[in-house]
Design a protein around this motif. Structure first.
Motif, PDB file in Angstrom:
ATOM      1  N   GLN A  56       0.737  -1.312  -0.202  1.00 54.93           N
ATOM      2  CA  GLN A  56      -0.096   0.073  -0.113  1.00 54.93           C
ATOM      3  C   GLN A  56       0.974   1.236  -0.118  1.00 54.93           C
ATOM      4  O   GLN A  56       0.491   2.414  -0.020  1.00 54.93           O
ATOM      5  N   TYR A  57       2.296   1.322  -0.048  1.00 58.01           N
ATOM      6  CA  TYR A  57       2.906   2.424  -0.169  1.00 58.01           C
ATOM      7  C   TYR A  57       2.615   3.204  -1.335  1.00 58.01           C
ATOM      8  O   TYR A  57       2.607   4.483  -0.837  1.00 58.01           O
ATOM      9  N   PRO A  58       2.657   2.894  -2.390  1.00 57.72           N
ATOM     10  CA  PRO A  58       2.259   3.747  -3.711  1.00 57.72           C
ATOM     11  C   PRO A  58       0.866   4.480  -3.424  1.00 57.72           C
ATOM     12  O   PRO A  58       0.686   5.475  -3.976  1.00 57.72           O
ATOM     13  N   GLN A  59      -0.100   3.893  -2.784  1.00 54.34           N
ATOM     14  CA  GLN A  59      -1.512   4.343  -2.617  1.00 54.34           C
ATOM     15  C   GLN A  59      -1.498   5.323  -1.335  1.00 54.34           C
ATOM     16  O   GLN A  59      -2.190   6.500  -1.592  1.00 54.34           O
ATOM     17  N   ASP A  60      -0.810   5.011  -0.257  1.00 58.26           N
ATOM     18  CA  ASP A  60      -0.964   5.765   0.994  1.00 58.26           C
ATOM     19  C   ASP A  60       0.342   5.782   1.539  1.00 58.26           C
ATOM     20  O   ASP A  60       0.251   4.721   2.468  1.00 58.26           O
ATOM     21  N   PRO A  61       1.344   6.443   1.541  1.00 64.78           N
ATOM     22  CA  PRO A  61       2.775   6.291   2.103  1.00 64.78           C
ATOM     23  C   PRO A  61       2.436   6.314   3.447  1.00 64.78           C
ATOM     24  O   PRO A  61       3.107   5.407   4.314  1.00 64.78           O
ATOM     25  N   LEU A  62       2.022   7.318   4.224  1.00 66.44           N
ATOM     26  CA  LEU A  62       1.841   7.399   5.571  1.00 66.44           C
ATOM     27  C   LEU A  62       1.280   6.184   6.238  1.00 66.44           C
ATOM     28  O   LEU A  62       1.713   5.948   7.145  1.00 66.44           O
ATOM     29  N   GLU A  63      -0.057   5.760   5.686  1.00 62.14           N
ATOM     30  CA  GLU A  63      -0.621   4.769   6.388  1.00 62.14           C
ATOM     31  C   GLU A  63       0.153   3.332   6.435  1.00 62.14           C
ATOM     32  O   GLU A  63       0.170   2.601   7.216  1.00 62.14           O
ATOM     33  N   ALA A  64       0.854   3.183   5.249  1.00 57.28           N
ATOM     34  CA  ALA A  64       1.686   2.077   5.047  1.00 57.28           C
ATOM     35  C   ALA A  64       2.762   2.034   5.943  1.00 57.28           C
ATOM     36  O   ALA A  64       2.962   1.120   6.573  1.00 57.28           O
ATOM     37  N   LEU A  65       3.270   3.193   6.027  1.00 55.58           N
ATOM     38  CA  LEU A  65       4.621   3.216   7.073  1.00 55.58           C
ATOM     39  C   LEU A  65       3.890   3.172   8.472  1.00 55.58           C
ATOM     40  O   LEU A  65       4.684   2.640   9.337  1.00 55.58           O
ATOM     41  N   GLU A  66       2.837   3.657   8.752  1.00 60.15           N
ATOM     42  CA  GLU A  66       2.309   3.811  10.221  1.00 60.15           C
ATOM     43  C   GLU A  66       2.004   2.045  10.418  1.00 60.15           C
ATOM     44  O   GLU A  66       2.360   1.784  11.586  1.00 60.15           O
ATOM     45  N   ILE A  73       4.068   7.797  16.376  1.00 55.77           N
ATOM     46  CA  ILE A  73       4.374   6.864  15.190  1.00 55.77           C
ATOM     47  C   ILE A  73       3.837   7.697  13.941  1.00 55.77           C
ATOM     48  O   ILE A  73       4.768   7.450  12.824  1.00 55.77           O
ATOM     49  N   VAL A  74       2.978   8.344  13.984  1.00 50.98           N
ATOM     50  CA  VAL A  74       2.636   9.355  12.859  1.00 50.98           C
ATOM     51  C   VAL A  74       3.832  10.161  12.748  1.00 50.98           C
ATOM     52  O   VAL A  74       4.396  10.681  11.480  1.00 50.98           O
ATOM     53  N   ALA A  75       4.555  10.671  13.727  1.00 55.46           N
ATOM     54  CA  ALA A  75       5.912  11.423  13.563  1.00 55.46           C
ATOM     55  C   ALA A  75       6.729  10.790  12.859  1.00 55.46           C
ATOM     56  O   ALA A  75       7.714  11.284  12.032  1.00 55.46           O
ATOM     57  N   VAL A  76       7.153   9.709  13.352  1.00 58.44           N
ATOM     58  CA  VAL A  76       8.263   8.787  12.836  1.00 58.44           C
ATOM     59  C   VAL A  76       7.964   8.467  11.159  1.00 58.44           C
ATOM     60  O   VAL A  76       8.892   8.528  10.374  1.00 58.44           O
ATOM     61  N   ALA A  77       6.575   8.062  10.750  1.00 63.05           N
ATOM     62  CA  ALA A  77       6.083   7.805   9.735  1.00 63.05           C
ATOM     63  C   ALA A  77       6.425   9.024   8.647  1.00 63.05           C
ATOM     64  O   ALA A  77       6.931   9.017   7.473  1.00 63.05           O
ATOM     65  N   THR A  78       6.083  10.388   9.033  1.00 62.07           N
ATOM     66  CA  THR A  78       6.157  11.346   8.465  1.00 62.07           C
ATOM     67  C   THR A  78       7.798  11.616   7.995  1.00 62.07           C
ATOM     68  O   THR A  78       8.140  12.135   7.032  1.00 62.07           O
ATOM     69  N   TYR A  79       8.453  11.545   9.176  1.00 63.15           N
ATOM     70  CA  TYR A  79      10.130  11.708   9.114  1.00 63.15           C
ATOM     71  C   TYR A  79      10.378  10.684   7.915  1.00 63.15           C
ATOM     72  O   TYR A  79      11.348  11.156   6.885  1.00 63.15           O
TER      73      TYR A  79
END
Length: 117
Positions: A70-80, A102-108
């Motif tokens: 799911q990274y190509p569709q929604d990068p932040l959600e996939a990382l989270e 978790i959101v902060a790390v995913a954003t970074y």
């Protein structure tokens, strides 16, 4: 009456730059927090966006697109999701980090991947 309108216009014009500066400051703080958490919890295995255990599973944009569902569709959600649940050798952090962390790390991580680490 015109002096009151002038005063209100002056105060509005003066306060507008202060209000618009606040979201940028909060965003920088979240990125700083994400970088701090990444350095503490993730950098041992992912220093510089790499992966010391499986080189092909780095945090570089091409590998995230290829290996993270799911990274190509929604990068932040996939990382989270990956940070929360872990996978293979990567531990789960859902019980160790708050949702905001978790959101902060995913954003970074997303920002660093976009910049090429």
């Amino acid at each position: 009456m015109s002096s009151i309108a002038g005063l209100i216009a002056f105060l509005f014009a003066f306060s507008l730059p202060l209000v618009s500066a606040c979201p940028a400051y909060a965003f920088d703080t979240a990125l700083d927090r994400g970088e701090q958490i990444f350095s503490t919890n993730c950098a041992a295995c992912h220093m510089g966006g790499g992966n010391v255990i499986r080189a092909s599973r780095s945090l570089k944009l091409r590998d995230l697109n290829a290996h993270l569902e799911q990274y190509p569709q929604d990068p932040l959600e996939a990382l989270e999701h990956q940070i929360e649940d872990g996978k293979n050798a990567m531990p789960a952090y859902a019980d160790q980090l708050s949702e905001a962390d978790i959101v902060a790390v995913a954003t970074y991580v997303e920002q660093q991947a976009e910049l090429g680490w």
